[in-house]
Design a protein around this motif. Structure first.
Motif, mmCIF file in Angstrom:
data_model
loop_
_atom_site.group_PDB
_atom_site.id
_atom_site.type_symbol
_atom_site.label_atom_id
_atom_site.label_comp_id
_atom_site.label_asym_id
_atom_site.label_seq_id
_atom_site.Cartn_x
_atom_site.Cartn_y
_atom_site.Cartn_z
ATOM 1 N N GLY A 218 -56.246 -24.850 -40.417
ATOM 2 C CA GLY A 218 -56.060 -26.355 -40.974
ATOM 3 C C GLY A 218 -56.442 -27.029 -39.706
ATOM 4 N N ALA A 219 -55.902 -27.045 -38.766
ATOM 5 C CA ALA A 219 -56.367 -27.683 -37.652
ATOM 6 C C ALA A 219 -57.685 -27.553 -36.996
ATOM 7 C CB ALA A 219 -55.190 -27.422 -36.291
ATOM 8 N N PHE A 220 -57.960 -26.401 -36.935
ATOM 9 C CA PHE A 220 -59.626 -25.941 -36.442
ATOM 10 C C PHE A 220 -60.381 -26.806 -37.448
ATOM 11 C CE2 PHE A 220 -63.292 -23.178 -37.083
ATOM 12 C CZ PHE A 220 -63.868 -23.442 -35.788
ATOM 13 N N GLN A 221 -60.395 -26.453 -38.726
ATOM 14 C CA GLN A 221 -61.041 -27.017 -39.609
ATOM 15 C C GLN A 221 -61.175 -28.675 -39.600
ATOM 16 O OE1 GLN A 221 -61.380 -26.058 -43.751
ATOM 17 N NE2 GLN A 221 -61.193 -23.933 -43.405
ATOM 18 N N GLY A 222 -60.046 -29.388 -39.492
ATOM 19 C CA GLY A 222 -60.050 -30.880 -39.524
ATOM 20 C C GLY A 222 -60.906 -31.434 -37.952
ATOM 21 N N ALA A 223 -60.389 -30.488 -36.980
ATOM 22 C CA ALA A 223 -60.948 -31.060 -35.678
ATOM 23 C C ALA A 223 -62.253 -30.697 -35.296
ATOM 24 C CB ALA A 223 -60.153 -30.213 -34.489
ATOM 25 N N LEU A 224 -62.899 -29.514 -36.055
ATOM 26 C CA LEU A 224 -64.279 -29.085 -36.224
ATOM 27 C C LEU A 224 -65.317 -30.205 -36.507
ATOM 28 C CD1 LEU A 224 -66.518 -27.206 -35.090
ATOM 29 C CD2 LEU A 224 -66.126 -25.926 -37.273
ATOM 30 N N GLU A 225 -64.647 -30.681 -37.810
ATOM 31 C CA GLU A 225 -65.416 -31.659 -38.507
ATOM 32 C C GLU A 225 -65.437 -32.698 -37.863
ATOM 33 O OE1 GLU A 225 -65.565 -33.712 -42.987
ATOM 34 O OE2 GLU A 225 -63.902 -32.113 -42.618
ATOM 35 N N TYR A 226 -64.474 -33.366 -37.310
ATOM 36 C CA TYR A 226 -64.376 -34.792 -36.423
ATOM 37 C C TYR A 226 -65.365 -34.698 -35.388
ATOM 38 C CZ TYR A 226 -62.448 -38.680 -34.133
ATOM 39 O OH TYR A 226 -62.351 -39.869 -33.542
ATOM 40 N N SER A 227 -65.272 -33.436 -34.514
ATOM 41 C CA SER A 227 -65.783 -33.245 -33.324
ATOM 42 C C SER A 227 -67.336 -33.437 -33.362
ATOM 43 C CB SER A 227 -65.317 -31.981 -32.567
ATOM 44 O OG SER A 227 -63.865 -32.215 -32.165
ATOM 45 N N LYS A 228 -67.848 -32.934 -34.539
ATOM 46 C CA LYS A 228 -69.303 -33.002 -34.632
ATOM 47 C C LYS A 228 -69.648 -34.207 -35.109
ATOM 48 C CE LYS A 228 -70.081 -28.000 -36.300
ATOM 49 N NZ LYS A 228 -70.257 -27.333 -37.337
ATOM 50 N N GLU A 229 -69.137 -35.167 -35.375
ATOM 51 C CA GLU A 229 -69.274 -36.472 -35.991
ATOM 52 C C GLU A 229 -68.909 -37.537 -34.983
ATOM 53 O OE1 GLU A 229 -67.357 -37.038 -39.679
ATOM 54 O OE2 GLU A 229 -68.578 -35.473 -40.512
ATOM 55 N N ARG A 230 -67.935 -37.372 -34.181
ATOM 56 C CA ARG A 230 -67.497 -38.393 -33.354
ATOM 57 C C ARG A 230 -68.307 -38.490 -32.184
ATOM 58 N NH1 ARG A 230 -64.389 -43.287 -32.826
ATOM 59 N NH2 ARG A 230 -63.560 -43.247 -30.553
ATOM 60 N N LEU A 231 -69.088 -39.834 -31.906
ATOM 61 C CA LEU A 231 -69.624 -39.821 -30.804
ATOM 62 C C LEU A 231 -68.927 -40.762 -29.642
ATOM 63 C CD1 LEU A 231 -72.844 -41.406 -32.624
ATOM 64 C CD2 LEU A 231 -72.447 -38.886 -32.029
ATOM 65 N N GLN A 232 -69.221 -39.938 -28.486
ATOM 66 C CA GLN A 232 -68.296 -40.474 -27.234
ATOM 67 C C GLN A 232 -69.017 -39.858 -26.057
ATOM 68 O OE1 GLN A 232 -64.099 -41.217 -27.915
ATOM 69 N NE2 GLN A 232 -63.619 -40.902 -25.929
ATOM 70 N N MET A 233 -69.404 -40.758 -25.224
ATOM 71 C CA MET A 233 -70.101 -40.235 -23.779
ATOM 72 C C MET A 233 -71.128 -39.413 -23.990
ATOM 73 S SD MET A 233 -66.391 -39.773 -21.539
ATOM 74 C CE MET A 233 -65.796 -38.557 -22.273
ATOM 75 N N ARG A 234 -71.575 -39.026 -22.877
ATOM 76 C CA ARG A 234 -72.635 -38.244 -22.799
ATOM 77 C C ARG A 234 -72.433 -36.906 -22.223
ATOM 78 N NH1 ARG A 234 -76.659 -39.353 -26.304
ATOM 79 N NH2 ARG A 234 -77.395 -41.400 -25.884
ATOM 80 N N SER A 235 -73.070 -35.743 -22.584
ATOM 81 C CA SER A 235 -73.027 -34.483 -21.995
ATOM 82 C C SER A 235 -73.039 -34.572 -20.472
ATOM 83 C CB SER A 235 -73.781 -33.507 -22.585
ATOM 84 O OG SER A 235 -73.648 -32.119 -21.855
ATOM 85 N N LEU A 236 -72.239 -33.796 -19.491
ATOM 86 C CA LEU A 236 -72.369 -33.989 -18.287
ATOM 87 C C LEU A 236 -73.582 -33.295 -17.733
ATOM 88 C CD1 LEU A 236 -68.638 -32.955 -16.967
ATOM 89 C CD2 LEU A 236 -69.779 -35.256 -16.937
ATOM 90 N N ALA A 237 -74.226 -32.515 -18.606
ATOM 91 C CA ALA A 237 -75.461 -31.823 -18.342
ATOM 92 C C ALA A 237 -76.641 -32.678 -18.831
ATOM 93 C CB ALA A 237 -75.664 -30.400 -18.861
ATOM 94 N N GLY A 238 -76.353 -33.805 -19.262
ATOM 95 C CA GLY A 238 -77.445 -34.561 -19.760
ATOM 96 C C GLY A 238 -77.379 -34.949 -21.208
ATOM 97 N N PRO A 239 -78.086 -35.985 -21.845
ATOM 98 C CA PRO A 239 -78.074 -36.221 -23.162
ATOM 99 C C PRO A 239 -78.216 -35.120 -24.166
ATOM 100 C CG PRO A 239 -79.039 -38.093 -22.156
ATOM 101 C CD PRO A 239 -78.926 -36.836 -21.035
#
Length: 599
Positions: free
Chosen positions: A309-330
């Protein structure tokens, strides 16, 4: 609020490819015709029920909770209706014998259903879940008359069951219990006492609840040797099976809990209630373990549910939530920021929950497979071997999976940042619901003592050798397979170290018995990581073979390999901390005098 989607493909992978359940069922009398298509059909229907009926009332059930009024308990809106649909679908009877109204299917299929209902709505799933222990206890230890009166309505789901064990002064030390059972002229007993923490002890879903109660007979020996087991129905049952008058058992209050609000956790008062001895007098504790072992496996499932349950909820959110740029570039330059799933630490948290969910699924389904063999194959050599393995692995699964399930729940919540702490997102409910799993049906410490003290040292390590031999044979078979080297080499080393550590702890315990308690939790966690490493190695072997054959679903198998690699590289090294700590000695815990513990 995270939505629940049944992980059907991963369940199929475990059932069909890792554990070869359809081949396993051919060895079980009466289940030879269960094939892949049958399993998938059951999985599909159970998934629909979990996704469409149970998941929608999970958050509302937590918010509303149960209500108490003069001994009567009302469950949250929709719970009663969902239970009626559950019974209508025939789900309660799936794993019970046709002789008592069941469908006769293996318990492992019931475990699959329990995962789906538990992840979608753990509080609701506890109501039918507690009944299985009561049913198995009556079926194993009850008289023919008791089976006739109580089993059929329990199996059909018209009634539910509970386990009434502990009391306010007892905790896990059941030898201290005070509930009394006075013999009556009619052959029954008057049960008097108060039990606490009784899950599903009172509710409005069914007409009757069958309580399995521990109590003492007059003149019984002190401690655990003087405990007997009794059937105490909420409503007395007439000889023809019809319901009679209300018994003298009543819910005194509901516990005000941290989580699982949708389930009624009750204080149950027995005031001369009519009860009936089940099993031999003063042998209640041994009879109790019929349902306690089942309850422990069921609680291990909760650890799996928490991680999934935690994985499913966090995965969905992590794909949608925008915050900062990747350290390797956008990564997504057209957007104002990248989704947080690009960040390594978010990946660490997601992959940890994913690995514990998938490793836990393999472990608990493996246990259910062993349980099938024990239940269906009687006194065969295969059944005896399965019973040894089941005995060893049950405390590992219960404690390790609930501890890692709780860790996963916390990590899932962490992925949300501040939003994870807010109720509307649903992640804090998973944390609150998961927290009890490491406590009930025996705390992590109790499971650890059971594993190291009773299951390993008291058998002179024979039960452990039965399992490490299986790991050794697997490693030996793959020793020349270069693509498996990254899994086989560390697994072989840990398998040997497991035995060496056991010997060292055992030798230390000969001088000081506190060494067992001092080492036990680290020993159990070490054992859990090695056990799951073995299962991940098996999963990696299946995935590599599928990729080599050019099987479809390449992305799935590559993800399986990646998760196994993550487990071995990022989680399995935790064993070394546990190894060091378990050998640190009891003196580092016991050396400070009690009076010097101050604040």
């Amino acid at each position: 609020m995270p939505s629940y989607r049944a992980p059907q493909r991963d369940i199929q992978f475990v059932m069909h490819e890792v554990l070869a359940m359809s081949d396993h069922y051919k060895t079980l009398q009466g289940n030879e015709d269960i094939d892949v298509q049958t399993i998938d059909a059951i999985l599909e229907e159970a998934s629909k029920f979990a996704e469409n009926v149970l998941a929608p009332i999970n958050a509302s059930g937590d918010e509303q909770g149960c209500t108490w009024d003069d001994g009567h308990v009302t469950t949250p809106a929709g719970f009663k209706e969902a239970y009626a649909r559950y019974v209508e679908g025939g789900w309660p009877s799936i794993s019970h014998s046709p002789s008592v109204g069941g469908q006769g299917l293996p318990e492992s299929l019931g475990t699959m259903i329990n995962e789906l209902s538990g992840t979608s709505n753990w509080s609701w799933s506890m109501y039918p879940g507690l009944s299985h222990g009561a049913m198995n206890t009556i079926e194993t230890h009850g008289t023919d008359a008791q089976k006739t009166l109580y089993l059929l309505p329990l199996v059909e789901g018209r009634w539910t069951g509970t386990m009434c064990l502990t009391e306010s002064h007892c905790g896990t030390d059941l030898g201290l219990l005070r509930t009394k059972a006075e013999p009556q002229a009619d052959g029954g007993y008057a049960i008097t006492g108060t039990k606490i923490f009784i899950s599903a002890g009172e509710h409005d879903m069914v007409d009757n609840i069958v309580h399995i109660v521990l109590a003492r007979l007059p003149g019984a020996p002190e401690g655990t040797k003087g405990i007997s087991l009794f059937i105490v129905p909420k409503v007395n049952v007439n000889p023809d099976g019809s319901l009679g008058e209300r018994n003298q058992v009543k819910c005194g209050s509901l516990e005000n809990k941290m989580g699982i609000h949708g389930n009624a956790t009750c204080v149950m008062n027995f005031d001369g209630a009519k009860g009936y001895l089940i099993g031999p007098a003063n042998k209640g504790l041994s009879c109790m373990f019929t349902f306690m072992n089942i309850a422990r496996i069921g609680t291990a499932v909760q650890g799996l549910c928490s991680a999934e349950g935690a994985f499913q909820g966090a995965l969905e959110y992590s794909k949608e939530r925008l915050q900062m740029r990747s350290l390797a570039g956008p990564v997504e330059p057209e957007k104002p920021a990248d989704p947080i799933i690009v960040h390594p630490d978010v990946r660490r948290m997601l992959l940890t929950a994913k690995a514990f969910a998938e490793g836990g699924r393999m472990l608990v389904y493996y246990l259910s497979q062993l349980n099938d063999t024990v239940t269906h194959n009687g006194t065969t050599d295969e059944a005896k071997e399965a019973e040894v393995l089941l005995s060893l692995l049950t405390p590992i699964a219960k404690a390790f999976m609930t501890e890692t399930g709780l860790e996963s729940a916390n990590l899932g919540m962490q992925c949300f940042g501040g939003h994870g702490y807010i109720r509307e997102y649903g992640m804090e409910q998973i944390v609150r619901d998961a927290r009890i799993s490491t406590i009930y049906e025996g705390t992590t410490g109790i499971q650890a003592l059971d594993l190291l003290g009773r299951k390993v040292l008291m058998t002179q390590g024979q039960s452990l050798k039965a399992f490490t031999k299986k790991i050794h044979l697997f490693c030996k078979a793959e020793a020349g397979n270069e693509v498996m080297a990254e899994f086989i080499e560390p697994l072989m080393a840990l398998n040997k170290e497991w035995g060496d550590l056991t010997m060292k702890v055992g030798m230390a315990a000969l001088k000081d018995r506190n060494e067992v308690g001092a080492a036990s939790v680290d020993y159990l966690m070490y054992s859990g990581y090695v056990t799951q490493a073995y299962l991940f190695a098996r999963a990696a072997k299946v995935s590599q073979d599928a990729l080599a054959k050019g099987a479809g679903d390449i992305d799935f198998y590559q993800a399986k390999l990646f998760t196994a690699q993550f487990f071995f590289s990022r989680l399995l090294p935790r064993t070394q901390t546990h190894a060091t700590t378990m050998l640190a000695g009891a003196g580092t815990l016991q050396g400070l005098d009690q009076e010097h513990f101050r604040f």
